[in-house]
Design a protein around this motif. Structure first.
Motif, PDB file in Angstrom:
ATOM      1  N   HIS A   1     -75.827  48.876  21.617  1.00 50.84           N
ATOM      2  CA  HIS A   1     -76.151  49.728  20.470  1.00 50.84           C
ATOM      3  C   HIS A   1     -75.075  50.790  20.348  1.00 50.84           C
ATOM      4  O   HIS A   1     -74.573  51.285  21.353  1.00 50.84           O
ATOM      5  CB  HIS A   1     -77.513  50.419  20.677  1.00 50.84           C
ATOM      6  CG  HIS A   1     -77.735  51.540  19.704  1.00 50.84           C
ATOM      7  ND1 HIS A   1     -78.256  51.330  18.445  1.00 50.84           N
ATOM      8  CD2 HIS A   1     -77.432  52.866  19.771  1.00 50.84           C
ATOM      9  CE1 HIS A   1     -78.285  52.491  17.811  1.00 50.84           C
ATOM     10  NE2 HIS A   1     -77.798  53.439  18.587  1.00 50.84           N
TER      11      HIS A   1
ATOM     12  N   LYS B   1     -77.603  47.300  26.269  1.00 46.32           N
ATOM     13  CA  LYS B   1     -79.035  46.998  26.236  1.00 46.32           C
ATOM     14  C   LYS B   1     -79.441  46.164  27.466  1.00 46.32           C
ATOM     15  O   LYS B   1     -78.565  45.670  28.201  1.00 46.32           O
ATOM     16  CB  LYS B   1     -79.358  46.246  24.936  1.00 46.32           C
ATOM     17  CG  LYS B   1     -79.093  47.085  23.672  1.00 46.32           C
ATOM     18  CD  LYS B   1     -79.538  46.333  22.432  1.00 46.32           C
ATOM     19  CE  LYS B   1     -79.253  47.128  21.177  1.00 46.32           C
ATOM     20  NZ  LYS B   1     -79.781  46.435  19.965  1.00 46.32           N
TER      21      LYS B   1
ATOM     22  N   ASN C   1     -78.742  41.753  21.324  1.00 42.40           N
ATOM     23  CA  ASN C   1     -77.351  41.775  20.853  1.00 42.40           C
ATOM     24  C   ASN C   1     -76.468  42.706  21.686  1.00 42.40           C
ATOM     25  O   ASN C   1     -75.534  43.316  21.192  1.00 42.40           O
ATOM     26  CB  ASN C   1     -77.286  42.086  19.349  1.00 42.40           C
ATOM     27  CG  ASN C   1     -77.848  43.457  19.016  1.00 42.40           C
ATOM     28  OD1 ASN C   1     -78.339  44.160  19.888  1.00 42.40           O
ATOM     29  ND2 ASN C   1     -77.751  43.840  17.761  1.00 42.40           N
TER      30      ASN C   1
ATOM     31  N   TYR D   1     -85.479  54.692  17.957  1.00 43.18           N
ATOM     32  CA  TYR D   1     -85.532  53.715  16.859  1.00 43.18           C
ATOM     33  C   TYR D   1     -86.488  54.139  15.745  1.00 43.18           C
ATOM     34  O   TYR D   1     -86.975  53.294  14.992  1.00 43.18           O
ATOM     35  CB  TYR D   1     -85.927  52.346  17.415  1.00 43.18           C
ATOM     36  CG  TYR D   1     -84.780  51.618  18.103  1.00 43.18           C
ATOM     37  CD1 TYR D   1     -83.576  51.384  17.432  1.00 43.18           C
ATOM     38  CD2 TYR D   1     -84.905  51.137  19.403  1.00 43.18           C
ATOM     39  CE1 TYR D   1     -82.524  50.718  18.043  1.00 43.18           C
ATOM     40  CE2 TYR D   1     -83.848  50.453  20.023  1.00 43.18           C
ATOM     41  CZ  TYR D   1     -82.671  50.249  19.330  1.00 43.18           C
ATOM     42  OH  TYR D   1     -81.634  49.578  19.936  1.00 43.18           O
TER      43      TYR D   1
ATOM     44  N   VAL E   1     -80.207  38.408  17.211  1.00 39.52           N
ATOM     45  CA  VAL E   1     -80.171  39.742  16.604  1.00 39.52           C
ATOM     46  C   VAL E   1     -80.935  40.766  17.451  1.00 39.52           C
ATOM     47  O   VAL E   1     -80.571  41.940  17.508  1.00 39.52           O
ATOM     48  CB  VAL E   1     -80.670  39.705  15.133  1.00 39.52           C
ATOM     49  CG1 VAL E   1     -82.155  39.402  15.063  1.00 39.52           C
ATOM     50  CG2 VAL E   1     -80.351  40.995  14.411  1.00 39.52           C
TER      51      VAL E   1
HETATM   52  P1  CMP Z   1     -79.305  48.276  17.065  1.00 38.30           P
HETATM   53  O1  CMP Z   1     -77.901  48.555  16.650  1.00 38.30           O
HETATM   54  O2  CMP Z   1     -79.705  48.668  18.439  1.00 38.30           O
HETATM   55  O3  CMP Z   1     -80.290  48.989  16.026  1.00 38.30           O
HETATM   56  C1  CMP Z   1     -81.473  48.439  15.561  1.00 38.30           C
HETATM   57  C2  CMP Z   1     -81.769  47.138  16.203  1.00 38.30           C
HETATM   58  O4  CMP Z   1     -82.800  46.394  15.631  1.00 38.30           O
HETATM   59  C3  CMP Z   1     -80.557  46.257  16.082  1.00 38.30           C
HETATM   60  O5  CMP Z   1     -79.537  46.708  16.916  1.00 38.30           O
HETATM   61  C4  CMP Z   1     -81.130  44.893  16.423  1.00 38.30           C
HETATM   62  O6  CMP Z   1     -81.013  44.593  17.805  1.00 38.30           O
HETATM   63  C5  CMP Z   1     -82.591  45.066  16.071  1.00 38.30           C
HETATM   64  N1  CMP Z   1     -82.981  44.139  15.014  1.00 38.30           N
HETATM   65  C6  CMP Z   1     -82.505  44.085  13.766  1.00 38.30           C
HETATM   66  N2  CMP Z   1     -83.113  43.080  13.088  1.00 38.30           N
HETATM   67  C7  CMP Z   1     -83.988  42.493  13.950  1.00 38.30           C
HETATM   68  C8  CMP Z   1     -84.905  41.416  13.856  1.00 38.30           C
HETATM   69  N3  CMP Z   1     -85.041  40.734  12.725  1.00 38.30           N
HETATM   70  N4  CMP Z   1     -85.635  41.109  14.950  1.00 38.30           N
HETATM   71  C9  CMP Z   1     -85.518  41.810  16.099  1.00 38.30           C
HETATM   72  N5  CMP Z   1     -84.648  42.850  16.243  1.00 38.30           N
HETATM   73  C10 CMP Z   1     -83.896  43.185  15.185  1.00 38.30           C
END
Ligand code: CMP
Length: 143
Positions: free
Chosen positions: A115, A9, A112, A49, A109
């Protein structure tokens, strides 16, 4: 052989973690099939997404993923979907075990680092969303 879609990311790219992340999957023994640095069009981010469309953080998520280049990849190997998820660690860096990518490098979160597809159906969908066939290398990994 199983394939998965992984993406470093924008936070991972900015922190110079592309090489570290590629090394982890190379060292594990998986085969890199495709890789590209790209700034994500908003429409692609929204499609990627789509399952989170109703979540309160959807706008923030799309803003973040389109904020700077990502490094999109396809990796291949036995059980690569599940194993890559284990190597990434839990979504929330505070819950991700040390030794995992998010456990070692993630801070929030939303930011992170990486993905990865969460199921065979997601992997198939995400691979075809991000890459066309010509971008997927076909070669034997002999060692
Ligand atoms: P990812 O595996 O890319 O798939 C969905 C993404 O949503 C997840 O990683 C997080 O980075 C993001 N995500 C999940 N919960 C939250 C949250 N509360 N606030 C912002 N982003 C979130």
């Amino acid at each position: 052989m199983e394939k998965t879609f992984l993406m470093v990311k924008p936070d991972g790219v900015q922190r110079g973690l592309i090489g570290e992340i590629i090394s982890r999957f190379e060292n594990k023994g998986y085969k890199l099939v495709s890789g590209k640095l790209m700034t994500v069009p908003r429409e692609l981010a929204e499609q990627h997404y789509a399952e989170h469309k109703e979540r309160p953080f959807f706008g923030e998520l799309v803003d973040f993923i389109t904020s700077g280049p990502v490094f999109a990849m396809i990796w291949e190997g036995e059980d690569v979907i599940t194993t890559a998820r284990q190597m990434m660690g839990k979504t929330k860096p505070s819950e991700a075990a040390p030794g995992t990518i998010r456990g070692d490098f993630g801070m929030t979160v939303g930011k992170n680092i990486i993905h990865g597809s969460d199921s065979p159906a997601s992997a198939e969908r995400e691979i075809s969303l991000w890459f066309n066939k010509e971008e997927q290398s076909v070669y034997e990994k002999t060692i």
